[in-house]
Design an enzyme around this catalytic site. Structure first.
Site, short mmCIF file in Angstrom:
data_model
loop_
_atom_site.label_atom_id
_atom_site.label_comp_id
_atom_site.label_asym_id
_atom_site.label_seq_id
_atom_site.Cartn_x
_atom_site.Cartn_y
_atom_site.Cartn_z
N GLU A 15 -16.74 118.12 -103.91
CA GLU A 15 -15.52 118.13 -103.08
C GLU A 15 -15.00 116.82 -102.56
OE1 GLU A 15 -15.99 121.04 -100.04
OE2 GLU A 15 -16.37 122.49 -101.46
N SER A 35 -15.04 129.60 -96.06
CA SER A 35 -14.73 130.43 -97.21
C SER A 35 -13.22 130.80 -96.88
CB SER A 35 -15.61 131.60 -97.42
OG SER A 35 -15.73 132.18 -96.12
N ASP A 39 -11.05 124.79 -101.17
CA ASP A 39 -11.63 123.79 -100.59
C ASP A 39 -10.78 122.29 -100.37
OD1 ASP A 39 -14.17 125.25 -101.05
OD2 ASP A 39 -13.83 124.62 -103.12
N GLU A 52 -9.87 125.03 -105.30
CA GLU A 52 -11.22 125.79 -105.30
C GLU A 52 -12.18 124.78 -106.20
OE1 GLU A 52 -14.24 128.55 -104.46
OE2 GLU A 52 -12.39 128.16 -103.53
#
Length: 128
Positions: A15, A35, A39, A52
C-alpha cells in the site's frame, strides 16, 4: 509473530509503495487503514481511483466476495473507478473488479488468467 501478521505487513508495505509511485505521477493519495473495502484513494485532475491492495508471492489466491462488494459500493458512492491493485510475481497489476468471475464465495486471482485483462501501472496512469 503469527503468519497473519506477516501477511498484513506485506500488504501494508505494498500500500505504501503504491502510494509513493502514484504520488510521483502527480496523484493526491490517501491511505484508508482498516477494513473499509478500500486501501487507497487516489485522484489527479478529475480522475479518481479506489484501490483494494493485495500482495502475494504465489501465482494465485482468492479475494472474498465481501471485499469486492465493499470496494464496488465505496467506489460508486465516492465516484471513483475501482481497481484491485495486485503485486504478484513482482509485477504490479490493476484489475477492474467487474471483469472477475465469482467462484463460489470468492474471486480467484490467478496470474495467468488475470494478466490479459489487467492493466500495468503505465496503462493505468496513461503513459505510453
Amino acid at each position: 509473530m503469527g503468519r497473519g501478521n506477516s501477511k498484513y505487513r506485506k500488504g501494508t508495505k505494498f500500500e505504501w509503495e503504491l502510494k509513493r509511485i502514484l504520488e510521483r505521477e502527480g496523484f493526491a493519495v490517501v491511505r484508508s487503514a482498516g477494513s473499509h473495502g478500500v486501501d487507497l484513494i487516489a485522484g489527479r485532475k478529475g480522475e479518481i481511483y479506489a484501490f483494494e491492495c493485495k500482495s502475494t508471492s504465489k501465482e494465485s489466491f482468492y479475494i472474498s466476495k465481501e471485499n469486492i462488494l465493499k470496494l464496488l459500493i465505496f467506489s460508486e458512492t465516492f465516484g471513483a473507478r475501482p481497481y484491485i491493485a495486485i503485486k504478484i510475481k513482482r509485477d504490479i497489476l490493476f484489475i477492474d473488479p467487474y471483469l472477475l468471475k465469482l467462484e463460489g464465495k470468492n474471486y480467484l486471482i490467478d496470474y495467468y488468467k488475470i494478466f490479459p485483462i489487467a492493466l500495468s501501472f503505465k496503462e493505468l496512469v496513461g503513459k505510453k
